[in-house]
Design a protein around this motif. Structure first.
Motif, PDB file in Angstrom:
ATOM      1  N   THR A  18       0.845  -1.195   0.000  1.00  0.00           N
ATOM      2  CA  THR A  18       0.000   0.000   0.000  1.00  0.00           C
ATOM      3  C   THR A  18       0.881   1.247   0.000  1.00  0.00           C
ATOM      4  O   THR A  18       2.094   1.171   0.198  1.00  0.00           O
ATOM      5  N   LEU A  19       0.226   2.385  -0.177  1.00  0.00           N
ATOM      6  CA  LEU A  19       0.926   3.660  -0.069  1.00  0.00           C
ATOM      7  C   LEU A  19       0.950   4.171   1.364  1.00  0.00           C
ATOM      8  O   LEU A  19       1.506   5.243   1.628  1.00  0.00           O
ATOM      9  N   ASP A  20       0.344   3.436   2.288  1.00  0.00           N
ATOM     10  CA  ASP A  20       0.219   3.921   3.668  1.00  0.00           C
ATOM     11  C   ASP A  20       1.556   4.333   4.296  1.00  0.00           C
ATOM     12  O   ASP A  20       1.646   5.407   4.912  1.00  0.00           O
ATOM     13  N   PRO A  21       2.621   3.514   4.173  1.00  0.00           N
ATOM     14  CA  PRO A  21       3.894   3.950   4.767  1.00  0.00           C
ATOM     15  C   PRO A  21       4.404   5.266   4.170  1.00  0.00           C
ATOM     16  O   PRO A  21       4.926   6.117   4.904  1.00  0.00           O
ATOM     17  N   MET A  22       4.218   5.441   2.862  1.00  0.00           N
ATOM     18  CA  MET A  22       4.633   6.685   2.214  1.00  0.00           C
ATOM     19  C   MET A  22       3.773   7.852   2.692  1.00  0.00           C
ATOM     20  O   MET A  22       4.276   8.953   2.971  1.00  0.00           O
ATOM     21  N   LEU A  23       2.468   7.623   2.815  1.00  0.00           N
ATOM     22  CA  LEU A  23       1.565   8.666   3.287  1.00  0.00           C
ATOM     23  C   LEU A  23       1.908   9.087   4.711  1.00  0.00           C
ATOM     24  O   LEU A  23       1.909  10.280   5.038  1.00  0.00           O
ATOM     25  N   GLN A  24       2.206   8.105   5.564  1.00  0.00           N
ATOM     26  CA  GLN A  24       2.563   8.409   6.951  1.00  0.00           C
ATOM     27  C   GLN A  24       3.899   9.140   7.031  1.00  0.00           C
ATOM     28  O   GLN A  24       4.063  10.083   7.814  1.00  0.00           O
ATOM     29  N   LEU A  25       4.838   8.706   6.206  1.00  0.00           N
ATOM     30  CA  LEU A  25       6.169   9.319   6.195  1.00  0.00           C
ATOM     31  C   LEU A  25       6.110  10.788   5.811  1.00  0.00           C
ATOM     32  O   LEU A  25       6.847  11.617   6.350  1.00  0.00           O
ATOM     33  N   THR A  26       5.236  11.120   4.875  1.00  0.00           N
ATOM     34  CA  THR A  26       5.220  12.463   4.290  1.00  0.00           C
ATOM     35  C   THR A  26       4.046  13.324   4.772  1.00  0.00           C
ATOM     36  O   THR A  26       3.871  14.432   4.276  1.00  0.00           O
ATOM     37  N   ALA A  27       3.241  12.825   5.715  1.00  0.00           N
ATOM     38  CA  ALA A  27       2.006  13.517   6.115  1.00  0.00           C
ATOM     39  C   ALA A  27       2.255  14.950   6.554  1.00  0.00           C
ATOM     40  O   ALA A  27       1.596  15.893   6.094  1.00  0.00           O
ATOM     41  N   SER A  28       3.221  15.134   7.432  1.00  0.00           N
ATOM     42  CA  SER A  28       3.497  16.477   7.933  1.00  0.00           C
ATOM     43  C   SER A  28       3.988  17.390   6.813  1.00  0.00           C
ATOM     44  O   SER A  28       3.529  18.531   6.666  1.00  0.00           O
ATOM     45  N   GLY A  29       4.907  16.881   6.022  1.00  0.00           N
ATOM     46  CA  GLY A  29       5.429  17.670   4.912  1.00  0.00           C
ATOM     47  C   GLY A  29       4.359  17.997   3.891  1.00  0.00           C
ATOM     48  O   GLY A  29       4.329  19.112   3.340  1.00  0.00           O
ATOM     49  N   MET A  30       3.447  17.043   3.619  1.00  0.00           N
ATOM     50  CA  MET A  30       2.401  17.291   2.637  1.00  0.00           C
ATOM     51  C   MET A  30       1.439  18.371   3.110  1.00  0.00           C
ATOM     52  O   MET A  30       0.880  19.105   2.286  1.00  0.00           O
ATOM     53  N   ASN A  31       1.247  18.496   4.415  1.00  0.00           N
ATOM     54  CA  ASN A  31       0.424  19.600   4.920  1.00  0.00           C
ATOM     55  C   ASN A  31       1.043  20.939   4.534  1.00  0.00           C
ATOM     56  O   ASN A  31       0.344  21.871   4.114  1.00  0.00           O
TER      57      ASN A  31
END
Length: 340
Positions: A18-31
């Protein structure tokens, strides 16, 4: 640093990638990136944010800016320059999508009406131009000539790739080598640039820059190949576009290239007529899907995608094991396994 090979296969108990690990890794930065995107898509001309927002807020994966953020995590970058640059990457991508939909006459994008259908072709093209301009503003604000060169070169290569694809449209003689060149330009170039600039802002050495470039480039090819496969292997509702778009537009994607190369005389005659635009009905599409299934062309396309995904994973094996490396490896596996 010594390299180690990261296997593409996963254990059954791990479940599908899944993309979940990538989403979690970048969540703060993506905000932070999304804040920049929202700010820079504004204009005193109301149509511009309306049209841009129609696509930008349309549920895309935002994978390209995530690559910039993940790459920064991978190399231990502690600054914030990559937020604006990731936004620039997303603007470049969005601009190309707007222009593509006009060129292709697309009616759907990400499961809803394409911008050109709602707002018309002229406005869609011009807002695409606006987003390109915003991207270059963000690049120049960063102040790095090297970053500017990487992203501006990628923008030119993408345009060349789109023209090359247009030139190859309805040409049955397009082979795998030529098609890989096209998607290497129109899709993989931005994946590569998005990944590489993370190493540049972190002032990494050339080997690390090249590793991230190779990761993004191979991931981009794998991603596009799976898109090609999905067009002949998925429901439109799942895919977010009309099934058979590539077929009706006469695009020689890899499933068609494989099916044509392995077909008998009668099958090749059908493909020649279909790609030239003379066999594009729903019944013709159904027959095309039958022929592609007969020659396992979708699975062979996914096999090629797995090869490029493994190359992407191997490219980042020069970096120490970390959550970032694991997330980026799983993103490559997800790119191959996805059905949408």
């Amino acid at each position: 640093m010594s390299a180690d090979i990261i296997p593409l296969k996963r254990r059954e108990e791990d479940g599908p990638p899944t993309l979940d690990p990538m989403l979690q890794l970048t969540a703060s930065g993506m905000n932070a990136v999304n804040t920049v995107i929202l700010d820079r898509m504004q204009s005193e001309i109301p149509l511009i944010p309306r049209l841009a927002g129609h696509l930008i807020s349309g549920g895309g994966k935002r994978l390209r800016p995530m690559l910039t953020l993940a790459g920064a995590e991978l190399v231990g970058y502690q600054g914030a320059r990559h937020h604006k640059l990731a936004a620039a990457v997303e603007f470049i991508h969005t601009a190309t999508l707007l222009h593509d939909d006009v060129v292709d006459g697309s009616e759907m994008r990400r499961g809803k009406a394409a911008a050109n259908i709602i707002f018309g072709n002229p406005a869609t093209v011009l807002v695409g131009d606006f987003l390109f301009s915003r991207a270059f503003e963000l690049m120049t604000e960063d102040g790095s000539l090297k970053v500017l060169k990487i992203l501006s070169t990628a923008s030119a290569v993408i345009a060349e790739g789109e023209v090359a694809q247009l030139s190859a449209q309805r040409k049955i003689e397009t082979n795998e080598e030529r098609y890989l060149e096209i998607i290497g330009a129109k899709t993989a170039a931005l994946f590569a640039a998005a990944s590489r600039i993370a190493a540049v802002v972190a002032e990494c050495d050339e080997a690390q820059e090249r590793a991230l470039d190779d990761y993004g480039r191979n991931l981009g090819v794998a991603f596009q190949l799976v898109d090609d496969a999905i067009d002949y292997d998925s429901d439109a509702a799942e895919m977010g576009k009309d099934r058979g778009d590539d077929f009706r537009e006469g695009k020689m994607t890899l499933p068609v290239i494989f099916a044509y190369a392995r077909g008998n005389e009668e099958e090749r005659a059908f493909w020649k007529a279909a790609i030239s635009g003379h066999r594009t009905s729903d019944e013709d599409l159904a027959h095309a899907i039958t022929l592609i299934a007969r020659h396992d062309a979708v699975e062979h396309t996914r096999e090629r995608a797995r090869y490029f995904a493994q190359r992407a994973i191997d490219a980042i094996s020069i970096f120490p094991d970390s959550k970032a490396r694991q997330a980026m490896a799983e993103a490559a596996m997800f790119a191959v396994a996805r059905g949408y």
